[in-house]
Design an enzyme around this catalytic site. Structure first.
Site, PDB file in Angstrom:
ATOM      1  N   LYS A  25     -27.043  12.113  -5.185  1.00  0.00           N
ATOM      2  CA  LYS A  25     -26.735  13.122  -6.169  1.00  0.00           C
ATOM      3  C   LYS A  25     -27.361  14.659  -5.695  1.00  0.00           C
ATOM      4  CE  LYS A  25     -27.839  11.721 -10.349  1.00  0.00           C
ATOM      5  NZ  LYS A  25     -28.546  11.021 -11.559  1.00  0.00           N
ATOM      6  N   ARG A  95     -34.638  13.070 -12.271  1.00  0.00           N
ATOM      7  CA  ARG A  95     -33.788  11.931 -11.815  1.00  0.00           C
ATOM      8  C   ARG A  95     -34.038  11.356 -10.569  1.00  0.00           C
ATOM      9  NH1 ARG A  95     -29.348  12.721 -15.804  1.00  0.00           N
ATOM     10  NH2 ARG A  95     -29.430  14.765 -16.586  1.00  0.00           N
ATOM     11  N   MET A 106     -32.693   3.178 -11.461  1.00  0.00           N
ATOM     12  CA  MET A 106     -33.915   3.859 -11.534  1.00  0.00           C
ATOM     13  C   MET A 106     -34.011   4.636 -12.821  1.00  0.00           C
ATOM     14  SD  MET A 106     -34.268   4.475  -7.646  1.00  0.00           S
ATOM     15  CE  MET A 106     -32.798   5.050  -7.307  1.00  0.00           C
ATOM     16  N   ARG A 362     -20.006  12.530  -7.813  1.00  0.00           N
ATOM     17  CA  ARG A 362     -20.225  11.702  -6.761  1.00  0.00           C
ATOM     18  C   ARG A 362     -18.925  10.812  -6.653  1.00  0.00           C
ATOM     19  NH1 ARG A 362     -23.996   7.903 -10.894  1.00  0.00           N
ATOM     20  NH2 ARG A 362     -22.406   7.477 -12.148  1.00  0.00           N
ATOM     21  N   SER A 790      -8.073 -21.673  21.092  1.00  0.00           N
ATOM     22  CA  SER A 790      -8.235 -20.710  19.709  1.00  0.00           C
ATOM     23  C   SER A 790      -9.745 -21.195  19.394  1.00  0.00           C
ATOM     24  CB  SER A 790      -7.254 -21.699  18.787  1.00  0.00           C
ATOM     25  OG  SER A 790      -7.805 -21.228  17.520  1.00  0.00           O
ATOM     26  N   CYS A 857      -9.683 -19.615  14.945  1.00  0.00           N
ATOM     27  CA  CYS A 857      -9.130 -20.161  13.564  1.00  0.00           C
ATOM     28  C   CYS A 857     -10.226 -21.010  12.618  1.00  0.00           C
ATOM     29  CB  CYS A 857      -8.226 -21.576  13.918  1.00  0.00           C
ATOM     30  SG  CYS A 857      -8.735 -22.767  14.880  1.00  0.00           S
TER      31      CYS A 857
HETATM   32  C1  PEP Z   1     -13.455 -25.119  13.596  1.00  0.00           C
HETATM   33  O1  PEP Z   1     -14.212 -25.966  14.001  1.00  0.00           O
HETATM   34  O2  PEP Z   1     -13.718 -23.971  13.749  1.00  0.00           O
HETATM   35  C2  PEP Z   1     -12.083 -25.540  13.384  1.00  0.00           C
HETATM   36  C3  PEP Z   1     -11.210 -24.550  12.782  1.00  0.00           C
HETATM   37  O3  PEP Z   1     -11.901 -26.972  12.841  1.00  0.00           O
HETATM   38  P1  PEP Z   1     -12.429 -27.610  11.854  1.00  0.00           P
HETATM   39  O4  PEP Z   1     -12.834 -27.069  10.796  1.00  0.00           O
HETATM   40  O5  PEP Z   1     -11.222 -28.561  11.402  1.00  0.00           O
HETATM   41  O6  PEP Z   1     -13.252 -28.587  12.390  1.00  0.00           O
END
Ligand code: PEP
Ligand code: MG
Length: 900
Positions: A25, A95, A106, A362, A790, A857
């Site tokens: 502010k 303020r 506040m 703001r 992965s 993954c």
């Molecule tokens: C992991 O372990 O990150 C994974 C993707 O496999 P899962 O969650 O199936 O064990």
């Protein structure tokens, strides 16, 4: 050391860049002053004062007092009035102002400087005794509440705060006069009430309300600094992740009055619509009122122009109609501010006797829909560039576009209870509760609740956060409930006058309906409607939102990370594809086995105690698996599909009761006791570290053979049909290259067999999950043969921390509470620990195989901070659940920008 920054009359000590020091502010007041926008003069006590104050046992730096006095003199000069002067008094507001806005968290004290000596002078000057005594009683109420009670740490007597006691005195007066509204009280009433207030304060709190302007000012300043560590500010900071060290600034500013008569007014506006993003000036204002009246929702505010018209305010005149010159001036400031700040602004203004003053600007909070629209509109208008447009939208805000909405068909026949204002879009159903504490407690029990209040206050934030949605009887589009809900992207309906709420009795009467705590209602926050019972919610199709499509398009241009999805059902794959997934990064196969038709075969396989019987049982699964893979590869044609071989501990498929064991025994035609002992033999003390992952395929190669055959036969069939299938066979839970090599040999052998048998050639890859620390340590050896990695960061987090991923709930809350962990490492990747293993895996893997394809993954693939890490670490793609694909696309673009 400079602790006080002055602003006024087109010159300011500070600038917008100094937010850390002056708070949001204060920095913006300085900036507006520099922009020659009419801002009442004043000064800012820096956040460093707050830090020093707490460091030094709540004592101020010695230089502060004289710096404040100098700034008061400068302000007096600009206003041509004097603080504490009996004939021409200057009044101040005090303020808070932290680095980022914490709406209502506040304290504020207004009208500082009204005393027995200055009151007559102000009456003389304004010719409006009612205004003066009204201002005086407001000062007393705020001061008593904020300074004398809250900041002083006084526990309210019998749980009734001083403000409530003073409000009761006003109510008594209104009752005895037979009037309903505060505005119906006259100057005499306010004068007498002020005296009563002071007596009550002395009586309840034991101290006199100060009659000295400087004492009032310092009381206010200290109260603001105290409020930084007040309960609600602390809880808000926790929710929003704001560090305690930031501290707050204090802004002391000359008062201008919107409530001095009918040529005065006050209002709140957004330079664009914060709920839809539309490029229209949008705001509310009230004649003869102070700022708090607009947000308190006691009077229905007027719209500033036609764009703010609703059912409720449709007969009220707009500012544009009533005072076109002032509206045009304000509209000019609006475009000035947007051009300067290049973002939507949330402003407060006051008109005092026909003169416009800007009290604050703001960056305005907005919901996800509006954020996406504004970012893409501003890009098109040339106000911001592509990178900025992408940075403007928080990945989590996209959730709102992907949010459920009330099914329009269900709405047609639903029981409509009431209508209010559409403060936060989306739909929600839940059980009603009437207090924030109940909302929190019920939500902890796993219930979905809607918090119902007359109006909300900052004291309610914890319950508002816990609730699915918020419903209030009072308040406008800029009310506390509306602002807070919008900031969180929560479904919210406000200003629903028809509700008669008894929060003590925990009931709500709406027309002929009486609802009690626990009853279920549904809100349509996009239209502002309340329905009885639960209505079905439907998902909007963000693909139909042009701004969303545009944002995704530019995100795809900028990002370098690929985005895949974790999916095992063709319909999820298709959904993810429509959200922009470029492949499947993880297709878990174990879930395919729980189908009733298949479970028998898998159980037969598991209990078989010699290879021949196992092979026969396994092969029963082949046609099912072939069909599964055919469908998913087809749904993802032309895109790679990473299919993981069977991973979970086998006993998961045979957790059976006694009855189920006897049933299974007769179905499989084996003796029950034999079956039982086989199941017992499968029991493991540590199944997560037991016979799972590639260990299954090593002990029972026929499982790998069957799955590989199913994958390749499906691929051959699709290839024959002219559909491009790109399978990537992934071996789970590898810790040594010998495990990998063992399994890879099987997969490649089967691929060759299928190619030879069918006479069809097709491409495929074999690779592995990296989810065991040893795999990271020996990634170079594994990469010798593996074509891709992965990272399974779920298991990698589990095995690195030694935290069971299924049992972390038992101690995680304590860890977070104690600050031992900053966040759940299963949600956001632990970059400094687990992250090192990922980096090592990437480096070692690529040192052996330069072209190694690498992805992630684990759940972290959909978490923006983890995506940033993956970008920095040089991964090729992230893979996440379908509904997080758009979030990942945006987060990947942001990572590319911020690491450029
Ligand atoms: C992991 O372990 O990150 C994974 C993707 O496999 P899962 O969650 O199936 O064990
Ligand atoms: Mg795993």
């Amino acid at each position: 050391m400079k602790y006080v920054y002055f602003f006024g009359n087109k010159i300011a000590d500070g600038t917008a860049e100094m937010k850390n020091l002056l708070g949001g502010k204060g920095a913006n007041l300085a900036e507006m002053t520099n922009l020659e926008i009419p801002v009442p003069p004043g000064f800012t006590l820096t956040t460093e004062v707050c830090t020093e104050y707490y460091k030094n046992n709540q004592n101020y730096p010695v230089e502060l007092a004289s710096q404040v006095n100098d700034a008061i003199s400068q302000t007096e000069e600009v206003m041509g009035r004097k603080f504490g002067d009996p004939s021409n008094p200057l009044l101040f507001s005090v303020r808070s102002g932290a680095r980022i806005s914490m709406p209502g968290m506040m304290e504020t004290v207004l009208n500082v400087g009204l005393t027995s000596r200055t009151i007559p002078g102000l009456i003389e000057k304004s010719g409006n005794p009612k205004f003066v005594y009204d201002a005086y009683r407001r000062l007393i109420m705020m001061y008593a509440d904020v300074v004398m009670e809250k900041a002083a740490g006084v526990e309210p007597k019998d749980g009734i705060g001083i403000r409530e006691r003073l409000e009761d005195i006003i109510d008594e007066r209104k009752e005895s006069k037979g009037v309903n509204l505060d505005t119906e009280l006259d100057s005499n009433d306010w004068r007498e009430l002020s005296e009563k207030f002071k007596a009550t304060i002395k009586d309840v709190l034991g101290d006199e309300f100060p009659d000295d302007p400087h004492a009032q000012m310092w009381g206010g300043i200290s109260a603001v600094f105290q409020s930084w560590n007040g309960k609600r500010a602390v809880s808000y900071r926790k929710i929003e992740g704001i560090p305690e060290e930031w501290g707050t600034a204090v802004n002391v500013q000359a008062m201008v009055f919107g409530n001095m008569g009918n040529d005065c007014s006050t209002g709140v506006a957004f330079t664009r619509n914060p709920a839809t993003g539309d490029n229209h000036f949008f705001g509310e204002w009230l004649i003869d009122a102070q700022g708090e009246d607009v947000v308190a929702g006691i009077r229905t505010p007027n719209p500033i122009n036609q764009w703010g018209r609703t059912e409720k305010n449709k007969d009220l005149p707009t500012l544009e109609e009533m005072w076109p010159d002032l509206y045009n001036e304000l509209d000019g400031i609006r475009s000035n501010l947007e051009k300067h700040y290049k973002d939507m602004q949330d402003v407060e203004f006051t008109i005092e006797s026909g003169r416009l003053w800007m009290l604050q600007t703001r960056v305005g909070k907005r919901n996800g829909v509006a954020a996406v629209k504004m970012a893409t509109d501003m890009l098109e208008e040339g106000l911001i560039d592509q990178d900025e447009a992408l940075i403007r939208v928080k990945p989590s805000q996209l959730d709102e576009l992907l949010h459920p909405m009330v099914d329009p068909e269900a709405e047609v026949t639903a029981i409509k209870l009431a209508e209010g204002l559409p403060a936060g879009p989306g739909g929600a159903s839940g059980q009603i509760v009437f207090t924030a504490d109940d909302a929190e407690a019920w939500a902890k029990e796993g219930k979905e609740v809607i918090l119902v209040r007359n109006e909300t206050s900052p004291e309610d934030v914890h319950g508002m956060h816990a609730a699915e949605a918020i419903l209030t009887a009072k308040g406008g589009m800029t009310s506390h409930a509306a602002l807070v809900a919008r900031g969180w992207g929560k479904c919210c309906v406000v200003g629903c006058n028809a509700l008669n709420i008894d929060s003590h009795g925990k009931t709500m009467v709406v027309g002929e309906h009486t609802l009690i705590e626990g009853d279920v209602i549904t809100l349509n926050g996009t239209k502002g409607v309340v329905y009885a019972d639960e209505l079905s919610l439907t998902q909007i199709d963000p693909g139909e939102n042009a701004a969303f499509r545009k944002l995704m398009e530019i995100a795809d241009k900028v990002r370098t990370l690929g985005i895949r999805t974790n999916a095992e059902r063709p319909e999820d794959a298709a959904q993810a594809r429509s959200f922009g997934a470029q492949g499947i990064g993880l297709c878990r196969t174990e879930h395919m086995f729980f189908d009733p038709e298949r479970i028998l075969a898998i159980r037969e396989m598991i209990i078989a105690d010699e290879e021949k019987a196992r092979r026969t049982a396994v092969m029963k699964l082949l046609p099912y698996q072939r069909e599964d893979f055919y469908d998913i590869l087809k749904a993802m044609h032309d895109c790679p599909v990473t299919i993981r071989l069977l991973d979970p501990p086998l006993h998961e498929f045979v957790t059976l009761t006694e009855n189920q064991i006897s049933e299974l025994a007769s179905e499989l035609d084996v003796e029950a006791h034999k079956l039982k002992s086989r199941i017992e033999a499968l029991h493991e003390l540590n199944p997560m570290l037991g016979h799972r992952g590639c260990r299954l395929g090593v002990a029972y190669p026929e499982i790998t053979e069957m799955q590989a055959r199913a994958i390749f036969e499906a691929t051959a069939k699709l290839t024959e049909e002219g559909i491009k299938a790109l399978p990537e066979v992934m071996i789970p839970l590898v810790g040594t290259y010998t495990e990998y090599d063992h399994q890879e040999e099987i997969v490649r052998r089967i691929a060759k067999e299928v190619k030879d048998e069918s006479g069809i050639d097709f491409p495929y890859l074999v690779g592995t999950m990296i989810e065991i620390p040893r795999a990271c340590l020996t990634a170079d050896q594994i990469a010798n043969k593996a074509e891709f990695f992965s990272f399974g960061t779920n298991d990698l987090t589990q095995t690195t921390f030694g935290f069971s991923r299924d049992d972390i709930g038992g101690f995680l809350p304590a860890y977070l509470e104690e600050g031992i962990l900053p966040e759940d490492p299963f949600q956001s990747l632990d970059q400094s620990g687990v992250g090192q293993l990922v980096e090592m895996g990437v480096e070692k893997g690529r040192s052996q195989n330069n072209g190694l394809k690498i992805g992630i993954c684990g759940e972290h693939g959909g978490d923006p901070a983890s995506i940033d890490f993956c970008h920095r670490t040089g991964l090729d793609y992230v893979s996440c659940s379908p509904f997080r694909v758009p979030i990942a696309r945006l987060a990947a673009a942001q990572a590319a920008i911020s690491n450029r």
